[in-house]
Scaffold this active site. Structure first.
Site, PDB file in Angstrom:
ATOM      1  N   GLY A 112       0.397   4.180   0.389  1.00 57.20           N
ATOM      2  CA  GLY A 112       0.031   5.175   1.389  1.00 57.20           C
ATOM      3  C   GLY A 112       0.492   4.819   2.796  1.00 57.20           C
ATOM      4  N   CYS A 113       1.149   3.677   2.946  1.00 59.11           N
ATOM      5  CA  CYS A 113       1.573   3.186   4.255  1.00 59.11           C
ATOM      6  C   CYS A 113       3.092   3.303   4.386  1.00 59.11           C
ATOM      7  CB  CYS A 113       1.137   1.727   4.419  1.00 59.11           C
ATOM      8  SG  CYS A 113       1.833   0.905   5.864  1.00 59.11           S
ATOM      9  N   GLY A 114       3.557   4.017   5.390  1.00 53.85           N
ATOM     10  CA  GLY A 114       4.988   4.201   5.611  1.00 53.85           C
ATOM     11  C   GLY A 114       5.720   2.894   5.857  1.00 53.85           C
TER      12      GLY A 114
ATOM     13  N   ASN B 108       0.881  -1.169   0.000  1.00 51.69           N
ATOM     14  CA  ASN B 108       0.000   0.000   0.000  1.00 51.69           C
ATOM     15  C   ASN B 108       0.916   1.216   0.000  1.00 51.69           C
ATOM     16  OD1 ASN B 108      -1.618   2.186   0.560  1.00 51.69           O
ATOM     17  ND2 ASN B 108      -2.735   1.207   2.223  1.00 51.69           N
TER      18      ASN B 108
ATOM     19  N   ARG C 268       6.112   1.220   2.520  1.00 55.13           N
ATOM     20  CA  ARG C 268       7.118   1.925   1.716  1.00 55.13           C
ATOM     21  C   ARG C 268       8.527   1.586   2.197  1.00 55.13           C
ATOM     22  NH1 ARG C 268       3.551   6.241   2.491  1.00 55.13           N
ATOM     23  NH2 ARG C 268       5.038   7.249   3.905  1.00 55.13           N
TER      24      ARG C 268
END
Length: 115
Positions: free
Chosen positions: A10-12, A8, A15
């Site tokens: 949008g997920c740190g 995802n 990432r």
């Protein structure tokens, strides 16, 4: 080495895991599971590979969890899997699969054991 990450952007945490894989020579197949959710058979296979129950892979944040899962502790394994297939936002992330196994990489540093 064949590597898959259910990611995802949008997920740190997701990432960071992806960045670590790339920095350590992996060219992972990136599956943005919110856009391309796993089907029931794939999700069951991932759970088996990780040695997890569906309840352990449920993301316990957000409106979908609060309305569809939290009020229903009686939900069965199959019902939880069906809920994750129908609402992939319920799947905790990232999931990384390599030749060394499959793991939910939370914290992201867990990915180091798979490379």
């Amino acid at each position: 080495m064949s590597v898959i990450i259910y990611h995802n952007p949008g997920c740190g945490t997701s990432r960071n895991a992806l960045q670590y894989l790339r920095e350590n020579g992996a060219a992972p197949k990136v599956i943005e599971y919110l856009k391309t959710p796993p089907d029931k058979a794939t999700l069951k296979s991932l759970l088996k590979q990780m040695g997890m129950k569906a309840a352990e892979l449920i993301r316990r944040k957000g409106e979908v969890y609060e309305t569809a899962i939290a009020p229903h502790p009686e939900l069965t394994e199959d019902q939880l899997i069906d809920a994750m297939v129908a609402n992939p936002i319920l799947i905790e992330r990232p999931i990384v699969v390599t030749a060394k196994g499959a793991k939910l990489c939370r914290p992201w540093e867990t990915v180091k054991t798979l490379v």
